[in-house]
Write a protein that holds these residues in place. Structure first.
Motif, short mmCIF file in Angstrom:
data_model
loop_
_atom_site.label_atom_id
_atom_site.label_comp_id
_atom_site.label_asym_id
_atom_site.label_seq_id
_atom_site.Cartn_x
_atom_site.Cartn_y
_atom_site.Cartn_z
N LEU A 1 0.87 -1.16 0.00
CA LEU A 1 0.00 0.00 0.00
C LEU A 1 0.91 1.21 0.00
O LEU A 1 1.79 1.34 0.86
N LYS A 2 0.72 2.10 -0.98
CA LYS A 2 1.56 3.29 -1.08
C LYS A 2 0.70 4.53 -0.91
O LYS A 2 -0.34 4.68 -1.56
N ILE A 3 1.15 5.39 -0.01
CA ILE A 3 0.42 6.62 0.30
C ILE A 3 1.37 7.80 0.14
O ILE A 3 2.43 7.86 0.78
N GLY A 4 1.00 8.74 -0.71
CA GLY A 4 1.82 9.93 -0.90
C GLY A 4 1.82 10.79 0.34
O GLY A 4 0.82 10.88 1.06
N ALA A 5 2.93 11.45 0.59
CA ALA A 5 3.09 12.22 1.82
C ALA A 5 2.09 13.36 1.95
O ALA A 5 1.76 13.79 3.06
N LEU A 6 1.60 13.87 0.82
CA LEU A 6 0.65 14.99 0.87
C LEU A 6 -0.80 14.53 0.85
O LEU A 6 -1.71 15.35 0.72
N THR A 7 -1.03 13.25 1.00
CA THR A 7 -2.40 12.75 1.06
C THR A 7 -3.08 13.25 2.33
O THR A 7 -2.53 13.14 3.43
N ARG A 8 -4.28 13.78 2.17
CA ARG A 8 -4.99 14.34 3.33
C ARG A 8 -5.48 13.22 4.25
O ARG A 8 -5.84 12.13 3.81
N LEU A 9 -5.49 13.51 5.53
CA LEU A 9 -5.94 12.54 6.52
C LEU A 9 -7.37 12.08 6.27
O LEU A 9 -7.71 10.91 6.45
N GLU A 10 -8.21 12.98 5.83
CA GLU A 10 -9.61 12.63 5.56
C GLU A 10 -9.72 11.63 4.43
O GLU A 10 -10.55 10.72 4.46
N ASP A 11 -8.87 11.75 3.42
CA ASP A 11 -8.90 10.82 2.30
C ASP A 11 -8.46 9.42 2.74
O ASP A 11 -8.99 8.42 2.27
N ILE A 12 -7.51 9.36 3.67
CA ILE A 12 -7.09 8.07 4.21
C ILE A 12 -8.20 7.46 5.05
O ILE A 12 -8.50 6.26 4.95
N ALA A 13 -8.83 8.29 5.86
CA ALA A 13 -9.92 7.81 6.73
C ALA A 13 -11.09 7.26 5.92
O ALA A 13 -11.75 6.30 6.35
N GLU A 14 -11.34 7.85 4.76
CA GLU A 14 -12.50 7.46 3.96
C GLU A 14 -12.17 6.46 2.86
O GLU A 14 -13.08 6.01 2.15
N SER A 15 -10.94 6.11 2.69
CA SER A 15 -10.55 5.18 1.63
C SER A 15 -11.09 3.78 1.92
O SER A 15 -10.79 3.18 2.96
N GLU A 16 -11.86 3.23 0.99
CA GLU A 16 -12.40 1.88 1.18
C GLU A 16 -11.27 0.85 1.23
O GLU A 16 -11.35 -0.14 1.96
#
Length: 319
Positions: free
Chosen positions: A68-83
């Protein structure tokens, strides 16, 4: 707030180059740094801020190459809501969803959350009132002062401020790797207990990506905060268990996220039940070095007890 120059970097190379000069700091979502600057917390005010938000292609969540790769500028809300994150990496989704307020989660980034400065009220006092050891001074005021929310495992080089991140324990529990412009760092080695830094990053080093090995087990995150909808953690805990092997991480209990290896040893290879989880919780806080307001005085063992309970509950959630 004092005046500063702002560089809107268009590339990682441009940001790294700008950060190489003295008196320069990086800023992403700004939810931590702006408040720090407004209240003149730091001993030295930055002359220049380098904005990372203008760098393209650092905001993503994807599976690739068994990671699983997450860009450093990914918003916390997008991570919380990612299925995807909620389904396979539940403790990280829950940790992101419990960080601060909805408004802050819409602006704050995962990179910023793991790089934020500690919340010790002596360190954070307006106008740099206390020249504490993390600022180059000679003492940790919390040791002899109000330490109710400070480390329950002692201090390193005399500082007992705790790491305030919610996502940090989830990343440690999931065995994440932090990718920077210079190297790859295991998550549990990312936070530095040395003074004055809170991470091991060099001043001209930028987090670009977080990588988590594909995870097929169960994971859980629980946070205890005074105001559930907004506050920093009093204690939080993430547990990930796969193939009978556990990784358990407490936070807000030590200078850096605290890997509870003694609790892991209790769990590994055994069937999870109430008694096992209780024993693991006790093991997690064994040998603690709490301070008068959070664990050693009669009636003040509350923070140690909370840590023990969160370990127990996150383990039971992984049955």
């Amino acid at each position: 707030m004092k005046a500063f120059d702002l560089v809107k970097a268009k590339s990682i190379d441009e940001a790294v180059s700008a950060l190489g000069s003295d008196g320069t700091m990086a800023i992403a979502g700004g939810t931590d740094l702006i408040n720090t600057l407004q209240e003149r917390v730091l001993a030295e005010y930055p002359k220049k801020l380098v904005s990372l938000k203008s760098i393209p292609d650092l905001d993503y969540i994807r599976e690739e190459g068994g990671m699983l790769k997450i860009g450093a500028l990914t918003r916390l809300e997008d991570i919380a809501e990612s299925e995807l994150v909620k389904e396979k990496y539940a403790c990280l989704a829950e940790a992101a969803s419990r960080t601060a307020s909805p408004h802050i989660r819409e602006s704050g980034t995962i990179g910023g959350n793991i790089c934020q400065i500690n919340r010790c009220w002596y360190f954070r006092k307006t106008d740099n009132r206390f020249d504490c050891i993390r600022k180059g001074g000679g003492m940790c005021y919390a040791m002899m002062g109000d330490n109710r929310y400070h480390s329950i495992f002692g201090g390193v080089k005399a500082c007992i401020a705790v790491n305030p991140s919610d996502t940090a324990p989830a990343l440690v529990a999931l065995n994440a790797t932090i990718i920077t412009t210079k190297r790859e760092i295991a998550a549990e080695d990312f936070w530095d207990v040395a003074i004055p830094g809170s991470t091991v990053l060099d001043n001209d080093e930028i987090v670009t990506e977080i990588q988590i090995p594909e995870f097929s087990g169960k994971s859980s995150f629980i946070k205890m905060a005074l105001r559930k909808s907004i506050d920093f953690p009093v204690v939080n805990c993430a547990t990930a268990i796969a193939d009978g092997q556990a990784r358990i991480c407490l936070n807000a209990v030590y200078n850096k996220p605290y890997r509870a290896t003694a609790a892991e040893e209790v769990v590994n290879g055994n069937t999870i039940d109430e008694a096992l989880a209780e024993s693991a919780g006790a093991a997690a806080v064994s040998g603690n070095s709490a301070f008068p307001a959070n664990g050693t005085n009669p009636g003040s063992k509350w923070k140690v007890q909370i840590a023990k309970t969160l370990v127990k509950r996150t383990i039971l959630n992984c049955k």
